[in-house]
Design an enzyme around this catalytic site. Structure first.
Site, PDB file in Angstrom:
ATOM      1  N   HIS A  69      43.298  41.834  46.422  1.00 51.88           N
ATOM      2  CA  HIS A  69      42.237  42.496  45.651  1.00 51.88           C
ATOM      3  C   HIS A  69      41.410  41.472  44.882  1.00 51.88           C
ATOM      4  O   HIS A  69      41.931  40.476  44.371  1.00 51.88           O
ATOM      5  CB  HIS A  69      42.826  43.526  44.681  1.00 51.88           C
ATOM      6  CG  HIS A  69      43.807  42.978  43.688  1.00 51.88           C
ATOM      7  ND1 HIS A  69      43.440  42.534  42.432  1.00 51.88           N
ATOM      8  CD2 HIS A  69      45.143  42.815  43.740  1.00 51.88           C
ATOM      9  CE1 HIS A  69      44.513  42.134  41.764  1.00 51.88           C
ATOM     10  NE2 HIS A  69      45.560  42.282  42.547  1.00 51.88           N
ATOM     11  N   ASP A  71      39.410  42.555  42.305  1.00 54.26           N
ATOM     12  CA  ASP A  71      39.228  43.042  40.937  1.00 54.26           C
ATOM     13  C   ASP A  71      40.299  42.470  40.016  1.00 54.26           C
ATOM     14  O   ASP A  71      41.412  42.165  40.447  1.00 54.26           O
ATOM     15  CB  ASP A  71      39.226  44.568  40.880  1.00 54.26           C
ATOM     16  CG  ASP A  71      40.500  45.200  41.418  1.00 54.26           C
ATOM     17  OD1 ASP A  71      41.016  44.722  42.444  1.00 54.26           O
ATOM     18  OD2 ASP A  71      40.980  46.184  40.822  1.00 54.26           O
ATOM     19  N   ASP A 103      46.465  36.436  39.325  1.00 52.60           N
ATOM     20  CA  ASP A 103      46.450  37.816  39.833  1.00 52.60           C
ATOM     21  C   ASP A 103      45.026  38.282  40.124  1.00 52.60           C
ATOM     22  O   ASP A 103      44.400  38.922  39.308  1.00 52.60           O
ATOM     23  CB  ASP A 103      47.114  38.729  38.802  1.00 52.60           C
ATOM     24  CG  ASP A 103      47.336  40.145  39.297  1.00 52.60           C
ATOM     25  OD1 ASP A 103      47.241  40.378  40.513  1.00 52.60           O
ATOM     26  OD2 ASP A 103      47.589  41.018  38.456  1.00 52.60           O
ATOM     27  N   GLU A 137      42.500  47.651  43.079  1.00 55.35           N
ATOM     28  CA  GLU A 137      43.956  47.596  42.938  1.00 55.35           C
ATOM     29  C   GLU A 137      44.376  47.753  41.487  1.00 55.35           C
ATOM     30  O   GLU A 137      45.387  48.390  41.188  1.00 55.35           O
ATOM     31  CB  GLU A 137      44.481  46.273  43.493  1.00 55.35           C
ATOM     32  CG  GLU A 137      45.986  46.265  43.773  1.00 55.35           C
ATOM     33  CD  GLU A 137      46.838  45.902  42.567  1.00 55.35           C
ATOM     34  OE1 GLU A 137      48.061  46.127  42.626  1.00 55.35           O
ATOM     35  OE2 GLU A 137      46.293  45.395  41.567  1.00 55.35           O
ATOM     36  N   GLU A 138      43.580  47.191  40.579  1.00 51.89           N
ATOM     37  CA  GLU A 138      43.916  47.254  39.161  1.00 51.89           C
ATOM     38  C   GLU A 138      43.450  48.552  38.509  1.00 51.89           C
ATOM     39  O   GLU A 138      43.734  48.788  37.334  1.00 51.89           O
ATOM     40  CB  GLU A 138      43.293  46.063  38.409  1.00 51.89           C
ATOM     41  CG  GLU A 138      43.729  44.702  38.906  1.00 51.89           C
ATOM     42  CD  GLU A 138      45.171  44.356  38.568  1.00 51.89           C
ATOM     43  OE1 GLU A 138      45.894  45.242  38.071  1.00 51.89           O
ATOM     44  OE2 GLU A 138      45.576  43.209  38.813  1.00 51.89           O
ATOM     45  N   GLU A 166      50.106  39.153  45.953  1.00 48.67           N
ATOM     46  CA  GLU A 166      50.489  39.390  44.562  1.00 48.67           C
ATOM     47  C   GLU A 166      51.342  38.232  44.035  1.00 48.67           C
ATOM     48  O   GLU A 166      52.115  37.628  44.784  1.00 48.67           O
ATOM     49  CB  GLU A 166      51.268  40.697  44.435  1.00 48.67           C
ATOM     50  CG  GLU A 166      50.445  41.950  44.663  1.00 48.67           C
ATOM     51  CD  GLU A 166      49.420  42.189  43.567  1.00 48.67           C
ATOM     52  OE1 GLU A 166      49.524  41.580  42.482  1.00 48.67           O
ATOM     53  OE2 GLU A 166      48.492  42.985  43.799  1.00 48.67           O
ATOM     54  N   HIS A 352      47.775  39.413  33.445  1.00 47.66           N
ATOM     55  CA  HIS A 352      47.301  40.457  32.526  1.00 47.66           C
ATOM     56  C   HIS A 352      47.339  39.999  31.061  1.00 47.66           C
ATOM     57  O   HIS A 352      47.201  40.820  30.156  1.00 47.66           O
ATOM     58  CB  HIS A 352      48.095  41.761  32.688  1.00 47.66           C
ATOM     59  CG  HIS A 352      47.885  42.441  33.999  1.00 47.66           C
ATOM     60  ND1 HIS A 352      47.974  43.803  34.166  1.00 47.66           N
ATOM     61  CD2 HIS A 352      47.582  41.961  35.230  1.00 47.66           C
ATOM     62  CE1 HIS A 352      47.748  44.136  35.422  1.00 47.66           C
ATOM     63  NE2 HIS A 352      47.501  43.013  36.093  1.00 47.66           N
TER      64      HIS A 352
END
Length: 379
Positions: A69, A71, A103, A137-138, A166, A352
């Site tokens: 992903h 995003d 990520d 995805e997020e 991931e 994150h």
């Protein structure tokens, strides 16, 4: 100034695009440009407000898909970062800093460069290489990989193996490879009582009192014992709410949010039935809104896991642990096609978080791991 490797150069280009979910900010266009030059047929798929693409090179034989992903999650307070969250800087400790470094824009760069190198070295490789990339995805994950997989299923696309980028590593690159994930089942439970004055409880029915024994039984229940690949299924109440805010009012209803993280020893329907049976046993007036986030999946030892493990060992000198721990990923959607799915990526210690970062040299090693896996499966 140190010259960046091809992988780090591309990773920096991707990080500098502020693609906060579901916005892509041109990341996919950059990736597709590189893939088209490497001989891939491209198929952009914008579904609702989400950018996705499917790319494929080759026809006959097994298909190895790279998935990921573009995003990223929001940055949080920008002033808390040691540098701009989208500046993509490499510090004096050799850490690549920026939102998405771990990520998972670092992995995306490693995938692209590994495939470019492999196609140049093996232009007539066996089978096919594919990419399935999303910008959702997020976020809610409704119009991204889930929706693309349904389109692929409808037209009978074959996916034998899939590598999701991931950040799977815990302490050192390649120490952990995810070969499956637990399922996730959410419930919003409403217990109905009867509102009234606390001084006249005989005229009311307190849903907190009524629900207490049932909630305690649900929390204490043993749902399954797990198996060789999964820990036992867990049940957690994440939110409990009742009352009007006044201390002299018996509430009319209680709401509880709960989640199952379940193994392949349990099923969605089986868990639902057992919860509902416990609530009925306690003679409650109840309603549940169920929401399945994903089913559990497992990739047992075989061609893909063996190829990844051998490649990690060759490049890093360490033997990865196969694990199903952690949350969910888009691998749960791809696995429904009968695909062997593994997640292999950089260290996840800062994902994150403010000041997200990854060891820059790890991305070059990850490129080599992806390249060697391609060699083992398709050369």
């Amino acid at each position: 100034m140190t010259t960046l490797t091809p992988t780090l150069s591309l990773a920096c280009e991707l990080i500098r695009r502020p693609s906060v979910t579901p916005v892509d900010e041109g990341c996919q266009a950059l990736m597709m440009q590189r893939l088209e030059a490497a001989g891939f047929a491209l198929e952009p798929m914008r579904i609702e407000d989400v950018d996705n693409f499917w790319a494929r090179r080759g026809n006959d034989g097994p298909v190895l898909c790279f998935a990921g992903h573009t995003d990223v999650v929001p940055t949080g307070p920008v002033e808390a970062w040691q540098q701009g969250p989208f500046d993509a800087t490499i510090d004096s400790d050799g850490m690549l800093r920026g939102r998405g470094a771990a990520d998972m824009k670092g992995s995306l760069a490693s995938m692209i460069v590994a495939v470019e190198r492999f196609v140049a070295d093996y232009p007539d490789h066996k089978g096919a290489i594919a990419f399935l990339i999303t910008s959702d995805e997020e976020g809610p994950a409704l119009h991204g990989t889930r929706a693309v997989v349904e389109r692929l299923r409808a037209r009978g696309e074959r996916l034998d193996w899939c590598i999701v980028g991931e950040p799977s590593s815990t302490n050192l690159l390649g120490d952990v490879v995810k070969n499956g994930r637990r399922g996730s089942l959410n419930g919003k439970l409403t217990i109905r009582g009867k509102q009234g004055h606390v001084a006249y409880p005989h005229l009311a029915r307190n849903p907190i009192h009524l629900a207490a024994a049932a909630l305690a039984e649900l929390a204490a229940e043993s749902w399954d014992a797990g198996n060789a690949f999964f820990p036992p299924t867990t049940f957690q109440i994440s939110n409990l709410n009742a009352g009007t805010g006044a201390n002299n009012v018996i509430p009319g209803e209680l709401q509880a949010l709960f989640n199952f993280r379940f193994s392949t020893e349990s099923t969605e329907e089986g868990l639902k039935q057992r919860v509902e049976a416990i609530l009925d046993k306690h003679e409650l007036d109840w309603h549940i809104d169920w929401a399945l986030s994903g089913l559990p999946f497992i990739t047992e030892p075989g061609e893909l896991l063996d190829a990844i493990s051998s490649s990690v060992q060759m490049i890093t000198g360490r033997t990865p642990e196969a694990s199903t721990s952690g949350g969910t990923s888009d691998g749960r959607f791809i696995a429904t096609l009968g695909t062997q799915v593994v997640e292999v990526g950089p260290v996840n210690a800062t994902i994150h978080q403010v000041n997200e970062r990854v060891l820059a040299s790890d991305l070059d090693l990850l490129t080599d791991v992806y390249y060697q896996t391609l060699v083992r499966l398709l050369a």
